[in-house]
Design a protein around this motif. Structure first.
Motif, short mmCIF file in Angstrom:
data_model
loop_
_atom_site.label_atom_id
_atom_site.label_comp_id
_atom_site.label_asym_id
_atom_site.label_seq_id
_atom_site.Cartn_x
_atom_site.Cartn_y
_atom_site.Cartn_z
N ASP A 1 46.92 52.74 48.30
CA ASP A 1 47.10 52.18 49.64
C ASP A 1 46.30 50.88 49.82
N THR A 2 45.66 50.42 48.75
CA THR A 2 44.83 49.22 48.81
C THR A 2 45.39 48.13 47.89
N ALA A 3 45.59 46.93 48.44
CA ALA A 3 46.05 45.81 47.62
C ALA A 3 44.98 45.50 46.57
N PRO A 4 45.31 45.51 45.30
CA PRO A 4 44.29 45.37 44.25
C PRO A 4 43.74 43.97 44.07
N ALA A 5 44.52 42.96 44.42
CA ALA A 5 44.08 41.57 44.17
C ALA A 5 43.76 40.88 45.49
N ASP A 6 42.51 40.42 45.62
CA ASP A 6 42.04 39.74 46.82
C ASP A 6 41.36 38.44 46.39
N LEU A 7 41.94 37.31 46.79
CA LEU A 7 41.42 36.01 46.36
C LEU A 7 40.39 35.44 47.32
N SER A 8 40.11 36.14 48.42
CA SER A 8 39.23 35.57 49.44
C SER A 8 37.83 35.28 48.93
N THR A 9 37.35 36.09 48.01
CA THR A 9 36.01 35.85 47.45
C THR A 9 36.06 35.46 45.97
N PHE A 10 37.25 35.29 45.45
CA PHE A 10 37.40 34.98 44.02
C PHE A 10 37.72 33.52 43.77
N ASP A 11 38.64 32.98 44.57
CA ASP A 11 39.16 31.66 44.27
C ASP A 11 38.66 30.59 45.24
N THR A 12 38.62 30.92 46.52
CA THR A 12 38.33 29.91 47.53
C THR A 12 36.83 29.59 47.60
N GLY A 13 36.50 28.35 47.36
CA GLY A 13 35.13 27.89 47.53
C GLY A 13 34.13 28.49 46.56
N THR A 14 34.60 28.99 45.44
CA THR A 14 33.66 29.63 44.49
C THR A 14 33.52 28.83 43.21
N GLY A 15 34.07 27.63 43.17
CA GLY A 15 33.94 26.81 41.97
C GLY A 15 34.94 27.21 40.90
N THR A 16 34.77 26.61 39.75
CA THR A 16 35.72 26.86 38.67
C THR A 16 35.45 28.16 37.94
N GLY A 17 34.22 28.66 38.02
CA GLY A 17 33.90 29.84 37.23
C GLY A 17 33.72 29.46 35.78
N SER A 18 34.02 30.41 34.90
CA SER A 18 33.81 30.18 33.47
C SER A 18 35.04 30.58 32.67
N LEU A 19 35.28 29.84 31.60
CA LEU A 19 36.39 30.20 30.71
C LEU A 19 36.00 31.30 29.73
N THR A 20 34.72 31.58 29.63
CA THR A 20 34.25 32.53 28.61
C THR A 20 33.68 33.84 29.19
N THR A 21 33.39 33.87 30.49
CA THR A 21 32.79 35.06 31.11
C THR A 21 33.81 35.78 31.99
N SER A 22 33.99 37.04 31.72
CA SER A 22 34.97 37.82 32.50
C SER A 22 34.57 37.87 33.97
N ASP A 23 35.60 37.90 34.84
CA ASP A 23 35.35 37.95 36.28
C ASP A 23 36.47 38.77 36.95
N THR A 24 36.13 39.98 37.35
CA THR A 24 37.13 40.84 38.03
C THR A 24 36.76 41.04 39.50
N SER A 25 36.07 40.09 40.06
CA SER A 25 35.64 40.23 41.46
C SER A 25 36.82 40.26 42.43
N TYR A 26 37.98 39.84 41.97
CA TYR A 26 39.18 39.89 42.81
C TYR A 26 39.71 41.32 42.97
N TYR A 27 39.30 42.23 42.10
CA TYR A 27 39.91 43.57 42.03
C TYR A 27 39.32 44.51 43.06
N LYS A 28 40.19 45.20 43.81
CA LYS A 28 39.77 46.12 44.87
C LYS A 28 40.24 47.56 44.64
N GLY A 29 40.87 47.79 43.49
CA GLY A 29 41.30 49.16 43.18
C GLY A 29 40.21 49.94 42.48
#
Length: 304
Positions: free
Chosen positions: A141-169
């Motif tokens: 009952d929960t949308a698994p992908a949330d970009l509010s804290t993953f993509d917007t205003g968080t910079g480019t991140g890293s190409l080598t470090t895993s980041d699953t902060s978008y996941y809500k499941g």
């Protein structure tokens, strides 16, 4: 009252026999109209338990078939979504390859594409079937992908470090019981490494203002890894779908077998029953005719 000529015992015996034939006829008339040996389990005698077990197994097989069909539909929805993810990463890799020339236009194009594609990825990871999110694990009952804290205003991140902060499941992998002794795991969650790599890459490229040749080279390597990973996910989904469909077919085959066996145990040959009824009717008519003649005998008529 006229005296009978020793007819009492014989008359009673014939009446009892006629009544017995009547009872048999009544039962066979019910069989003729219903096509069944009995209207309740008591009429099957020692075979009642077997009939009940067969009917229960047919119902249980149907529950497995229904569960398999639902799971198979979910797998198909997941497979289609992953196919679209493959299209996204393939297109991104193509545009990254074009940007290796150092063209500012090509670089701007791939950045713009990544900005749009990450929203598409969110939609794909939030795929629903029958009102449930298929990539959320047990939290359907929960949308698994949330970009509010993953993509917007968080910079480019890293190409080598895993980041699953978008996941809500959660980490639960969906499975379905397809028989008394078999369960098949088919679930994929939105934090799967294949999806995480795509999300990480899209975030990095989409939030960049420019891309150096080193950035593009690393991005291409990650894109290739992500493409291989998504292909693996699709292959696993395909295997799961095949296993589920095979299990459903096996249950359908068993169900048909059990239904046929149950029918053989409970049904009657209506034509044969009809023929027997005709024979019993003739016997009953003859019996009552004989009874009438015996009861009509008396001493007076005997002495004439």
């Amino acid at each position: 009252m006229m005296m009978r000529v020793a007819t009492f015992a014989q008359s009673e015996q014939m009446i009892t026999s006629a009544l017995r034939v009547q009872a048999v006829m009544a039962n066979e008339q019910v069989q003729e109209s219903s096509g069944l040996q009995s209207e309740d389990f008591g009429g099957y005698g020692s075979g009642a338990g077997r009939v009940i077990n067969l009917q229960v197994s047919v119902t249980r097989a149907q529950s497995y078939i229904d569960a398999s069909n639902l799971a198979d539909n979910k797998v198909q929805a997941m497979y289609s979504a992953v196919g679209s993810v493959t299209d996204i990463i393939t297109q991104l890799r193509t545009q990254l390859s074009a940007a290796t020339t150092g063209s500012s236009t090509a670089t701007a194009s791939v950045i713009n594409y990544a900005q749009q594609a990450i929203s598409q990825m969110q939609g794909l990871l939030n795929t629903q079937y029958d009102g449930e999110y298929v990539f959320s694990g047990a939290r359907t009952d929960t949308a698994p992908a949330d970009l509010s804290t993953f993509d917007t205003g968080t910079g480019t991140g890293s190409l080598t470090t895993s980041d699953t902060s978008y996941y809500k499941g959660d980490s639960e992998i969906a499975s379905v019981r397809v028989s008394d002794s078999q369960s098949i795991s088919y679930g994929v969650t939105a934090d799967n490494p294949a999806f995480e790599q795509v999300m990480r890459l899209l975030k990095y490229v989409g939030n960049s203002t420019t891309l150096s040749s080193s950035d593009i080279s690393q991005a291409l390597d990650l894109a290739s890894n992500a493409l291989d990973a998504t292909s693996t996910v699709q292959a696993k989904l395909s295997t799961a779908a095949s296993q589920i469909e095979t299990a459903s077919t096996n249950q359908s085959d068993y169900q048909n077998f059990a239904k046929t066996l149950s029918t053989n145990l409970t049904s009657v040959d209506v034509a044969a029953v009809t023929a027997q009824l005709s024979t019993y009717q003739a016997q009953l008519t003859a019996s009552y005719s004989a009874i009438a003649k015996i009861q009509g005998l008396n001493l007076a008529s005997y002495l004439r």
